[in-house]
Design a protein around this motif. Structure first.
Motif, PDB file in Angstrom:
ATOM      1  N   UNK A   1       0.834  -1.210   0.000  1.00  0.00           N
ATOM      2  CA  UNK A   1       0.000   0.000   0.000  1.00  0.00           C
ATOM      3  C   UNK A   1       0.868   1.259   0.000  1.00  0.00           C
ATOM      4  N   UNK A   2       1.912   1.247   0.854  1.00  0.00           N
ATOM      5  CA  UNK A   2       2.824   2.397   0.871  1.00  0.00           C
ATOM      6  C   UNK A   2       3.509   2.549  -0.489  1.00  0.00           C
ATOM      7  N   UNK A   3       3.990   1.429  -1.042  1.00  0.00           N
ATOM      8  CA  UNK A   3       4.663   1.474  -2.343  1.00  0.00           C
ATOM      9  C   UNK A   3       3.728   2.033  -3.404  1.00  0.00           C
ATOM     10  N   UNK A   4       2.489   1.546  -3.432  1.00  0.00           N
ATOM     11  CA  UNK A   4       1.529   2.003  -4.446  1.00  0.00           C
ATOM     12  C   UNK A   4       1.290   3.503  -4.336  1.00  0.00           C
ATOM     13  N   UNK A   5       1.067   4.000  -3.124  1.00  0.00           N
ATOM     14  CA  UNK A   5       0.815   5.440  -2.953  1.00  0.00           C
ATOM     15  C   UNK A   5       2.023   6.274  -3.346  1.00  0.00           C
ATOM     16  N   UNK A   6       3.193   5.851  -2.887  1.00  0.00           N
ATOM     17  CA  UNK A   6       4.383   6.683  -3.091  1.00  0.00           C
ATOM     18  C   UNK A   6       4.891   6.605  -4.521  1.00  0.00           C
ATOM     19  N   UNK A   7       4.968   5.406  -5.094  1.00  0.00           N
ATOM     20  CA  UNK A   7       5.465   5.299  -6.472  1.00  0.00           C
ATOM     21  C   UNK A   7       4.450   5.842  -7.468  1.00  0.00           C
ATOM     22  N   UNK A   8       3.195   5.938  -7.052  1.00  0.00           N
ATOM     23  CA  UNK A   8       2.186   6.538  -7.916  1.00  0.00           C
ATOM     24  C   UNK A   8       2.292   8.052  -7.981  1.00  0.00           C
ATOM     25  N   UNK A   9       2.948   8.648  -6.987  1.00  0.00           N
ATOM     26  CA  UNK A   9       3.065  10.101  -6.912  1.00  0.00           C
ATOM     27  C   UNK A   9       4.423  10.613  -7.377  1.00  0.00           C
ATOM     28  N   UNK A  10       5.453   9.799  -7.240  1.00  0.00           N
ATOM     29  CA  UNK A  10       6.793  10.243  -7.599  1.00  0.00           C
ATOM     30  C   UNK A  10       7.619   9.050  -8.061  1.00  0.00           C
TER      31      UNK A  10
END
Length: 158
Positions: free
Chosen positions: A55-64
């Motif tokens: 979930x953290x990976x998805x949110x963060x890699x989706x933004x930057x």
């Protein structure tokens, strides 16, 4: 206008909590990076959810643009600093909570529902285990498996 003011107060409250957690990282010898700042912000903003590494990976890699391994290493550092606490729930996935928000989990084996309950739920058991066996339980990292009220009622009436 009241809703706008409430939203500003909520945002200010979240920002203050994020800043307080980042100060804890620094006081423990840690370095605050843009990724650690983003993970802490997500953990504060979604404190009532059970975020997995993915979930953290998805949110963060989706933004930057950032490698998933960077997110994983940062999560590990935040655990080492005592900022995040990992918990393994019924599905085997490790989920993370901010350390001050540690709690136990009741996991329904039928529907997969997760109910948060106070960490002091197991304090008496932990004390008995310590006295009888000299074993120190890690409170706040427990999931208790069973059947939720909704599923139990459904099976009783069926």
């Amino acid at each position: 206008m009241r809703a706008v003011n409430d939203a500003r107060e909520d945002r200010a409250s979240v920002d203050a909590r994020v800043d307080a957690v980042l100060a804890q990282i620094r006081s423990r010898g840690g370095r605050v990076t843009p990724i650690s700042r983003r993970i802490v912000a997500l953990a504060v903003e979604h404190a009532d959810e059970h975020y997995r590494r993915a979930d953290f990976v998805q949110h963060i890699t989706g933004e930057e643009t950032v490698a998933p391994s960077t997110v994983y290493r940062t999560l590990d550092r935040l655990v080492a600093y005592g900022i995040l606490v990992p918990s393994q729930l019924g599905d085997g996935a490790i989920r993370f909570h901010l350390a001050p928000l540690v709690h136990e989990h009741l996991v329904c084996e039928r529907c997969g529902d997760i109910v948060d309950t106070s960490a002091d739920l197991l304090e008496e058991v932990a004390e008995r285990v310590r006295l009888q066996h000299g074993f120190l339980l890690r409170i706040g990292a427990t999931s208790l498996q069973g059947t939720c009220n909704t599923c139990r009622k459904a099976s009783d009436s069926g």
